[in-house]
Design a protein around this motif. Structure first.
Motif, PDB file in Angstrom:
ATOM      1  N   GLU A   1       6.696  12.760  -8.357  1.00  0.00           N
ATOM      2  CA  GLU A   1       8.046  12.984  -8.847  1.00  0.00           C
ATOM      3  C   GLU A   1       9.042  12.776  -7.721  1.00  0.00           C
ATOM      4  OE1 GLU A   1       9.446  16.460 -11.457  1.00  0.00           O
ATOM      5  OE2 GLU A   1      10.195  16.964  -9.456  1.00  0.00           O
ATOM      6  N   VAL A   2      10.106  12.042  -8.008  1.00  0.00           N
ATOM      7  CA  VAL A   2      11.202  11.841  -7.071  1.00  0.00           C
ATOM      8  C   VAL A   2      12.476  12.287  -7.775  1.00  0.00           C
ATOM      9  CG1 VAL A   2      12.534  10.159  -5.750  1.00  0.00           C
ATOM     10  CG2 VAL A   2      10.045   9.923  -5.907  1.00  0.00           C
TER      11      VAL A   2
ATOM     12  N   SER B   1       0.806  -1.218   0.000  1.00  0.00           N
ATOM     13  CA  SER B   1       0.000   0.000   0.000  1.00  0.00           C
ATOM     14  C   SER B   1       0.840   1.270   0.000  1.00  0.00           C
ATOM     15  CB  SER B   1      -0.940   0.011   1.205  1.00  0.00           C
ATOM     16  OG  SER B   1      -0.182  -0.051   2.405  1.00  0.00           O
ATOM     17  N   ARG B   2       2.151   1.128   0.223  1.00  0.00           N
ATOM     18  CA  ARG B   2       3.000   2.323   0.240  1.00  0.00           C
ATOM     19  C   ARG B   2       4.389   2.007  -0.304  1.00  0.00           C
ATOM     20  NH1 ARG B   2       5.753   4.358   5.005  1.00  0.00           N
ATOM     21  NH2 ARG B   2       7.287   2.748   5.271  1.00  0.00           N
ATOM     22  N   LEU B   3       5.009   3.017  -0.863  1.00  0.00           N
ATOM     23  CA  LEU B   3       6.365   2.916  -1.374  1.00  0.00           C
ATOM     24  C   LEU B   3       7.072   4.186  -0.936  1.00  0.00           C
ATOM     25  CD1 LEU B   3       8.189   1.151  -3.252  1.00  0.00           C
ATOM     26  CD2 LEU B   3       7.482   2.648  -5.116  1.00  0.00           C
ATOM     27  N   THR B   4       8.322   4.071  -0.496  1.00  0.00           N
ATOM     28  CA  THR B   4       9.052   5.240  -0.024  1.00  0.00           C
ATOM     29  C   THR B   4      10.127   5.660  -1.014  1.00  0.00           C
ATOM     30  OG1 THR B   4      10.736   3.980   1.159  1.00  0.00           O
ATOM     31  CG2 THR B   4       8.705   4.532   2.388  1.00  0.00           C
ATOM     32  N   VAL B   5      10.616   6.872  -0.842  1.00  0.00           N
ATOM     33  CA  VAL B   5      11.712   7.380  -1.667  1.00  0.00           C
ATOM     34  C   VAL B   5      12.935   6.478  -1.499  1.00  0.00           C
ATOM     35  CG1 VAL B   5      13.293   9.316  -1.976  1.00  0.00           C
ATOM     36  CG2 VAL B   5      10.854   9.747  -1.659  1.00  0.00           C
ATOM     37  N   GLY B   6      13.206   6.040  -0.280  1.00  0.00           N
ATOM     38  CA  GLY B   6      14.339   5.146  -0.031  1.00  0.00           C
ATOM     39  C   GLY B   6      14.212   3.823  -0.761  1.00  0.00           C
ATOM     40  N   GLU B   7      12.998   3.304  -0.851  1.00  0.00           N
ATOM     41  CA  GLU B   7      12.784   2.049  -1.577  1.00  0.00           C
ATOM     42  C   GLU B   7      13.000   2.231  -3.077  1.00  0.00           C
ATOM     43  OE1 GLU B   7       9.645  -0.105   1.468  1.00  0.00           O
ATOM     44  OE2 GLU B   7       8.885   1.386   0.050  1.00  0.00           O
ATOM     45  N   VAL B   8      12.625   3.386  -3.596  1.00  0.00           N
ATOM     46  CA  VAL B   8      12.889   3.685  -5.008  1.00  0.00           C
ATOM     47  C   VAL B   8      14.395   3.757  -5.237  1.00  0.00           C
ATOM     48  CG1 VAL B   8      12.681   5.434  -6.820  1.00  0.00           C
ATOM     49  CG2 VAL B   8      10.691   4.830  -5.431  1.00  0.00           C
ATOM     50  N   ARG B   9      15.105   4.400  -4.329  1.00  0.00           N
ATOM     51  CA  ARG B   9      16.565   4.476  -4.432  1.00  0.00           C
ATOM     52  C   ARG B   9      17.163   3.075  -4.458  1.00  0.00           C
ATOM     53  NH1 ARG B   9      20.353   7.932  -0.228  1.00  0.00           N
ATOM     54  NH2 ARG B   9      22.344   7.592  -1.284  1.00  0.00           N
TER      55      ARG B   9
ATOM     56  N   LEU C   1      24.002   6.287  -6.710  1.00  0.00           N
ATOM     57  CA  LEU C   1      22.952   6.348  -5.690  1.00  0.00           C
ATOM     58  C   LEU C   1      23.286   5.551  -4.430  1.00  0.00           C
ATOM     59  CD1 LEU C   1      20.002   5.910  -8.191  1.00  0.00           C
ATOM     60  CD2 LEU C   1      20.733   8.036  -7.111  1.00  0.00           C
ATOM     61  N   ALA C   2      24.532   5.106  -4.290  1.00  0.00           N
ATOM     62  CA  ALA C   2      24.946   4.271  -3.160  1.00  0.00           C
ATOM     63  C   ALA C   2      24.509   4.862  -1.826  1.00  0.00           C
ATOM     64  CB  ALA C   2      26.462   4.088  -3.181  1.00  0.00           C
ATOM     65  N   GLN C   3      24.139   3.985  -0.902  1.00  0.00           N
ATOM     66  CA  GLN C   3      23.616   4.421   0.394  1.00  0.00           C
ATOM     67  C   GLN C   3      24.599   5.298   1.170  1.00  0.00           C
ATOM     68  OE1 GLN C   3      20.554   4.194   1.257  1.00  0.00           O
ATOM     69  NE2 GLN C   3      19.875   2.749  -0.295  1.00  0.00           N
ATOM     70  N   GLY C   4      25.884   5.055   1.093  1.00  0.00           N
ATOM     71  CA  GLY C   4      26.858   5.856   1.834  1.00  0.00           C
ATOM     72  C   GLY C   4      27.227   7.172   1.162  1.00  0.00           C
ATOM     73  N   ARG C   5      26.750   7.384  -0.027  1.00  0.00           N
ATOM     74  CA  ARG C   5      27.089   8.571  -0.819  1.00  0.00           C
ATOM     75  C   ARG C   5      26.227   9.756  -0.408  1.00  0.00           C
ATOM     76  NH1 ARG C   5      29.813   9.007  -5.726  1.00  0.00           N
ATOM     77  NH2 ARG C   5      29.097  10.698  -7.057  1.00  0.00           N
ATOM     78  N   ALA C   6      26.830  10.933  -0.312  1.00  0.00           N
ATOM     79  CA  ALA C   6      26.070  12.155  -0.013  1.00  0.00           C
ATOM     80  C   ALA C   6      25.117  12.428  -1.168  1.00  0.00           C
ATOM     81  CB  ALA C   6      27.018  13.332   0.180  1.00  0.00           C
ATOM     82  N   LEU C   7      23.836  12.447  -0.861  1.00  0.00           N
ATOM     83  CA  LEU C   7      22.820  12.579  -1.899  1.00  0.00           C
ATOM     84  C   LEU C   7      21.600  13.269  -1.311  1.00  0.00           C
ATOM     85  CD1 LEU C   7      22.328  11.557  -4.881  1.00  0.00           C
ATOM     86  CD2 LEU C   7      21.057   9.683  -3.845  1.00  0.00           C
ATOM     87  N   ARG C   8      21.048  14.202  -2.043  1.00  0.00           N
ATOM     88  CA  ARG C   8      19.805  14.868  -1.633  1.00  0.00           C
ATOM     89  C   ARG C   8      18.666  14.265  -2.426  1.00  0.00           C
ATOM     90  NH1 ARG C   8      20.562  19.788   1.175  1.00  0.00           N
ATOM     91  NH2 ARG C   8      18.424  19.301   1.751  1.00  0.00           N
ATOM     92  N   MET C   9      17.480  14.285  -1.829  1.00  0.00           N
ATOM     93  CA  MET C   9      16.297  13.727  -2.485  1.00  0.00           C
ATOM     94  C   MET C   9      15.143  14.702  -2.322  1.00  0.00           C
ATOM     95  SD  MET C   9      16.699   9.811  -1.112  1.00  0.00           S
ATOM     96  CE  MET C   9      17.058  10.303   0.564  1.00  0.00           C
ATOM     97  N   ALA C  10      14.267  14.706  -3.307  1.00  0.00           N
ATOM     98  CA  ALA C  10      13.084  15.557  -3.242  1.00  0.00           C
ATOM     99  C   ALA C  10      11.876  14.762  -3.715  1.00  0.00           C
ATOM    100  CB  ALA C  10      13.260  16.806  -4.106  1.00  0.00           C
TER     101      ALA C  10
END
Length: 88
Positions: free
Chosen positions: A78-79, A30-38, A52-61
């Motif tokens: 939009e992500v 029923s839900r999907l998160t920005v982190g799951e898309v990443r 898009l590696a988890q340890g990499r400095a990255l901003r999301m919107a």
């Protein structure tokens, strides 16, 4: 579920595109998160994994508002992914 993806600056250069539409089979979820898309994008491997590696400095919107990985998204949202911005 269709999600509009946008990639900016060095992320765009690494993945080779500025935008795409991602079709995700939510499989009854029923839900999907920005982190799951990443995570889905990282699973593509290669430059996707590096950019898009988890340890990499990255901003999301989400829908043009800064967000964190726990932000829930919906159909047609939009992500965006981009590196931190510095100025001087």
């Amino acid at each position: 579920m269709k999600i509009n993806l946008r990639f900016f600056a060095s992320v765009r250069e690494l993945v080779g595109t500025g935008q795409e539409v991602l079709e995700v089979d939510a499989g009854g979820v029923s839900r999907l998160t920005v982190g799951e898309v990443r995570t889905l994008l990282i699973a593509r491997g290669g430059n996707w994994e590096y950019a898009l590696a988890q340890g990499r400095a990255l901003r999301m919107a989400h829908n043009q508002v800064m967000c964190d990985a726990d932000t829930v998204i919906g159909e047609g949202d939009e992500v965006a992914f981009f590196p931190p911005v510095t100025g001087g």
